[in-house]
Design an enzyme around this catalytic site. Sequence first.
Site, short mmCIF file in Angstrom:
data_model
loop_
_atom_site.label_atom_id
_atom_site.label_comp_id
_atom_site.label_asym_id
_atom_site.label_seq_id
_atom_site.Cartn_x
_atom_site.Cartn_y
_atom_site.Cartn_z
N SER A 16 4.47 17.60 6.80
CA SER A 16 4.60 18.80 5.96
C SER A 16 3.29 19.11 5.22
O SER A 16 2.94 20.28 5.03
CB SER A 16 5.75 18.65 4.96
OG SER A 16 5.49 17.67 4.00
N MET A 94 0.08 6.13 8.09
CA MET A 94 0.67 4.87 7.62
C MET A 94 -0.05 3.63 8.14
O MET A 94 0.57 2.59 8.34
CB MET A 94 2.16 4.83 8.04
CG MET A 94 2.98 5.96 7.45
SD MET A 94 2.88 6.08 5.65
CE MET A 94 3.90 4.69 5.20
N ARG A 95 -1.36 3.72 8.31
CA ARG A 95 -2.15 2.55 8.68
C ARG A 95 -3.12 2.26 7.55
O ARG A 95 -3.77 3.18 7.04
CB ARG A 95 -2.97 2.83 9.94
CG ARG A 95 -2.18 3.26 11.13
CD ARG A 95 -1.61 2.14 11.91
NE ARG A 95 -2.62 1.27 12.50
CZ ARG A 95 -2.33 0.11 13.09
NH1 ARG A 95 -1.08 -0.31 13.14
NH2 ARG A 95 -3.28 -0.63 13.62
N HIS A 113 -1.23 10.89 -2.29
CA HIS A 113 -0.30 9.80 -2.57
C HIS A 113 0.81 10.29 -3.50
O HIS A 113 0.52 10.98 -4.49
CB HIS A 113 -1.06 8.63 -3.22
CG HIS A 113 -0.16 7.47 -3.49
ND1 HIS A 113 0.27 6.63 -2.49
CD2 HIS A 113 0.41 7.01 -4.64
CE1 HIS A 113 1.07 5.71 -3.02
NE2 HIS A 113 1.17 5.93 -4.32
N GLU A 146 -11.79 1.22 0.21
CA GLU A 146 -11.19 0.06 0.88
C GLU A 146 -9.88 -0.40 0.23
O GLU A 146 -9.01 -0.91 0.90
CB GLU A 146 -12.20 -1.09 0.92
CG GLU A 146 -13.30 -0.83 1.94
CD GLU A 146 -14.26 -1.99 2.06
OE1 GLU A 146 -13.83 -3.13 1.92
OE2 GLU A 146 -15.45 -1.71 2.29
N VAL A 148 -6.16 -0.10 -1.28
CA VAL A 148 -5.05 0.81 -0.97
C VAL A 148 -4.76 1.72 -2.18
O VAL A 148 -4.50 1.23 -3.28
CB VAL A 148 -3.78 0.00 -0.59
CG1 VAL A 148 -2.58 0.93 -0.40
CG2 VAL A 148 -4.03 -0.77 0.68
N ASP A 149 -4.87 3.02 -1.95
CA ASP A 149 -4.59 4.03 -3.00
C ASP A 149 -5.43 3.78 -4.26
O ASP A 149 -4.96 4.02 -5.39
CB ASP A 149 -3.09 4.05 -3.36
CG ASP A 149 -2.21 4.28 -2.13
OD1 ASP A 149 -2.63 5.06 -1.27
OD2 ASP A 149 -1.14 3.67 -2.04
C1 GRF Z 1 3.69 12.47 1.42
O1 GRF Z 1 4.66 12.29 0.44
C2 GRF Z 1 2.38 11.90 0.99
O2 GRF Z 1 2.21 11.90 -0.39
C3 GRF Z 1 2.45 10.48 1.48
O3 GRF Z 1 3.16 10.53 2.67
C4 GRF Z 1 4.01 11.67 2.67
C5 GRF Z 1 3.74 12.44 3.92
O4 GRF Z 1 4.65 13.50 4.07
N1 GRF Z 1 1.14 9.94 1.64
P1 GRF Z 1 4.40 14.57 5.21
O5 GRF Z 1 4.29 13.80 6.53
O6 GRF Z 1 3.13 15.29 4.89
O7 GRF Z 1 5.59 15.47 5.20
#
Ligand code: GRF
Length: 194
Positions: A16, A94-95, A113, A146, A148-149
């Site tokens: 999204s 997600m890596r 995030h 490097e 995370v977040d």
């Molecule tokens: C979002 O909530 C973003 O903050 C997080 O992962 C989610 C991804 O959502 N990093 P989408 O795939 O953009 O709908």
Amino acid sequence: MTAKARVAVLLSGVGSNMEALVHAGRQPDAPFEVVLVLSNNPAAPGLARAEALGAPARTIDHRPFDPDRGAHERAIDAALRAAEVGWVALAGYMRVLTPFLVNAWTGRMLNIHPSLLPKYPGLNTHARALAAGDRVHGCTVHFVTEGVDAGAVLKMAAVPVLEGDTIASLTARVQAAEHELYPRVLARLTRSAF
Ligand code: GRF
């Protein structure tokens, strides 16, 4: 007219935020455009979403490279450079990245995030905000480093946590804020880079 900054969006899931960035980049006065959507997950719904939008989408599955994260990232990096991308926007990618990709794109790679960092790095941020009884929650756009977040914060958007909120209702409220925040930050950055 100056050429638009070329942006790649990396995702693993729904997409999204990618969609919000693609739409924003198509506004005539936008300083950027999304020229590539890249997924590590062939089953990511975001890929079909990108195709429906007519945005160039590609999968570089991490699994054939496992456990060599570096080799997967070199393939990603090569795709980014082949597309002559100037900026990389992680959007539900997600890596965890290795120093190779982070260092290759320092100052040019952002992430969104779903929390007000430094609160709640990592996963399940909405559940954690609810469990803590927070009255305010939100999202953060930050540079990728490097940790995370952990990179420098560019901008945050806060939303209220309302009486009776569930994870679903809070997620929807934060996501609406994300879809407004991410294009705005990317526009500001890419505009000032010209
Ligand atoms: C979002 O909530 C973003 O903050 C997080 O992962 C989610 C991804 O959502 N990093 P989408 O795939 O953009 O709908």
